[in-house]
Design a protein around this motif. Sequence first.
Motif, mmCIF file in Angstrom:
data_model
loop_
_atom_site.group_PDB
_atom_site.id
_atom_site.type_symbol
_atom_site.label_atom_id
_atom_site.label_comp_id
_atom_site.label_asym_id
_atom_site.label_seq_id
_atom_site.Cartn_x
_atom_site.Cartn_y
_atom_site.Cartn_z
ATOM 1 N N ALA A 266 -1.089 -12.807 -5.585
ATOM 2 C CA ALA A 266 -2.205 -11.870 -5.401
ATOM 3 C C ALA A 266 -2.753 -11.974 -3.974
ATOM 4 O O ALA A 266 -2.520 -12.971 -3.272
ATOM 5 C CB ALA A 266 -3.319 -12.192 -6.397
ATOM 6 N N ILE A 267 -3.485 -10.927 -3.558
ATOM 7 C CA ILE A 267 -4.251 -11.015 -2.321
ATOM 8 C C ILE A 267 -5.736 -11.089 -2.689
ATOM 9 O O ILE A 267 -6.128 -10.718 -3.796
ATOM 10 C CB ILE A 267 -3.999 -9.810 -1.374
ATOM 11 N N ALA A 268 -6.537 -11.582 -1.742
ATOM 12 C CA ALA A 268 -7.994 -11.600 -1.955
ATOM 13 C C ALA A 268 -8.594 -10.531 -1.049
ATOM 14 O O ALA A 268 -8.336 -10.527 0.161
ATOM 15 C CB ALA A 268 -8.555 -12.970 -1.617
ATOM 16 N N MET A 297 -18.598 -12.561 -2.484
ATOM 17 C CA MET A 297 -17.661 -12.379 -3.594
ATOM 18 C C MET A 297 -16.424 -11.603 -3.143
ATOM 19 O O MET A 297 -16.411 -10.989 -2.084
ATOM 20 C CB MET A 297 -18.343 -11.726 -4.812
ATOM 21 N N ALA A 298 -15.388 -11.693 -3.974
ATOM 22 C CA ALA A 298 -14.121 -11.036 -3.648
ATOM 23 C C ALA A 298 -13.396 -10.687 -4.946
ATOM 24 O O ALA A 298 -13.862 -11.048 -6.035
ATOM 25 C CB ALA A 298 -13.260 -11.957 -2.790
ATOM 26 N N TYR A 299 -12.282 -9.982 -4.802
ATOM 27 C CA TYR A 299 -11.411 -9.702 -5.946
ATOM 28 C C TYR A 299 -10.018 -10.224 -5.624
ATOM 29 O O TYR A 299 -9.534 -10.030 -4.502
ATOM 30 C CB TYR A 299 -11.318 -8.194 -6.204
ATOM 31 N N GLN A 300 -9.406 -10.905 -6.598
ATOM 32 C CA GLN A 300 -7.991 -11.259 -6.436
ATOM 33 C C GLN A 300 -7.211 -10.095 -7.057
ATOM 34 O O GLN A 300 -7.337 -9.817 -8.249
ATOM 35 C CB GLN A 300 -7.673 -12.560 -7.151
ATOM 36 N N VAL A 301 -6.426 -9.428 -6.214
ATOM 37 C CA VAL A 301 -5.763 -8.181 -6.629
ATOM 38 C C VAL A 301 -4.259 -8.433 -6.760
ATOM 39 O O VAL A 301 -3.640 -8.999 -5.847
ATOM 40 C CB VAL A 301 -6.043 -7.066 -5.596
#
Length: 462
Positions: A266-268, A297-301
């Motif tokens: 995944a990417i962040a 905050m972030a999303y792991q995509v």
Amino acid sequence: MSIERWDVETDVVVIGAGLAGYCAALEAAAKADVVLIEKLPEAGGTSAMSGGLFAFAGTDLQRSRGIEDTEERLFDDLRRVGAYRNEEQLVRAYVEHQLNTYHWLRRQGVVFGHPEASSGQSVPRSHPTKSRVMIDCLVRAAGASPRIRLMTATPVRRLIRDGTSGPVEGIVAQRDGKPFAVRARCGVIVASGGFSRNGKLLETFAPMQVGVNAVCGKGCTGDGLLMAWRLGADLRDMAYVKSTFGNHPDSGSERHLLLFPVYRGAIAVNKKGRRFVNESLSYKLLGDACLLQPDAMAYQVFDRTVMEKTAPGVLTFDFREALEAGLLIEAQSVERLAEKTGIDPPALAATIARYNRCVDRGLDDEFGRRALSNEFGSLVKIETPPFYAYPSVNVLLGTYAGVAVNREMQVIDVFDEPIARLYAAGEVHGGFHGAAYMTGSGLGKAAIFGRIAGRNAARGGA
Ligand SMILES: Cc1cc2nc3c(=O)[nH]c(=O)nc-3n(C[C@H](O)[C@H](O)[C@H](O)COP(=O)(O)OP(=O)(O)OC[C@H]3O[C@@H](n4cnc5c(N)ncnc54)[C@H](O)[C@@H]3O)c2cc1C
């Protein structure tokens, strides 16, 4: 503070009934009477809720799997992970006593599973245990010793020393709402854990971590650090308190919901849909980077390719379970995923397209990512639906910094002199981890240094 009347007299007082405290008490009880004092109604501390991984090298369990590991290799890894800011004498003491402590724990009834590779290790050396069961073994062993007296629901408030610079003589605690003084003829061992739940200490030493959710034992309020500091103890590694990236914002303070799809491909991305870090770095360094993003905050995509790498039953890599628990956001297209997360769809699409080109070229020209985790694993494109996003914030699991000690586990004051008859072990002391932490060395250190402190305190030396 001077004491007119001691309520109880013993040889060694141990403050805190977590792993370090139990190891110290059991070791001291070979020669001395021990009072083990715990502030909460139940023993165990953070140790009992931990992941249960211990970093040991050269064990029979490693050899049975063909893993070649040595003391020198462990030493080199610990120093490298700590960015050489850790004290060589403490790392050396860990290495010299670790194998012995592995066997000692097994003699107490602790059972270890097959070693796994974890963060900061050049070979698999995380020896898994069930942490609650491990503590229960030590509780039983201590319960069977006529020389150990456990007092729970008894918070220690102060260390008592002879005059302003004499040896430590005992402690004052609170018991049944009243002051309760215990004299320690040989020594006091502070094993009271970290300070993740002390906002004032975090404000002073680690302001970046203020507001980060703490998940650890309820007793992690830095009491022992404050009591030793008041007596002049020096402090170590306070600048390196770090939180961990990858926790779901809904985790609460009782348990973490860490998930690491970044280490499977995944990417962040931040709320603007932009990458901000080389995702293969340690989760602590990802944590530092995440704190600087909008709303921290972030999303792991990721996509189906990564989802298929789910590891059933492995808490931090069970992506399928996270999906079933409703923690993952799922969509059939990148655009729809962006809409569901509130990220600008063209921005997320552009980030993924650029990343996929990097994977094709084998060169991440933005952040220099070359592998999935540390040096392992080839990068994968994010292109196969369904797509997923794991909302991720930081969590503070431990502080790994605190009072200064020498290799005998004597507490050292600001003029580099030992404070007579005062010892510390476990998360309460600094100097061992340095700039960062190798998985398994928090529990390892608590057990190894707890035993050393117990042995030395029982001798009743200076
Ligand atoms: C979720 C999680 C997972 C983890 N997993 C791992 C892992 O797999 N491997 C690893 O190496 N590390 C791990 N760690 C870190 C590791 O658990 C800790 O570093 C270690 O348990 C610390 O042990 P300790 O004995 O020093 O402290 P603790 O186990 O916290 O014990 C300290 C005790 O002192 C008591 N106390 C505090 N103040 C007082 C007072 N004033 N008077 C009396 N008693 C007091 C506390 O209540 C507590 O019971 C993890 C941490 C967390 C939060």
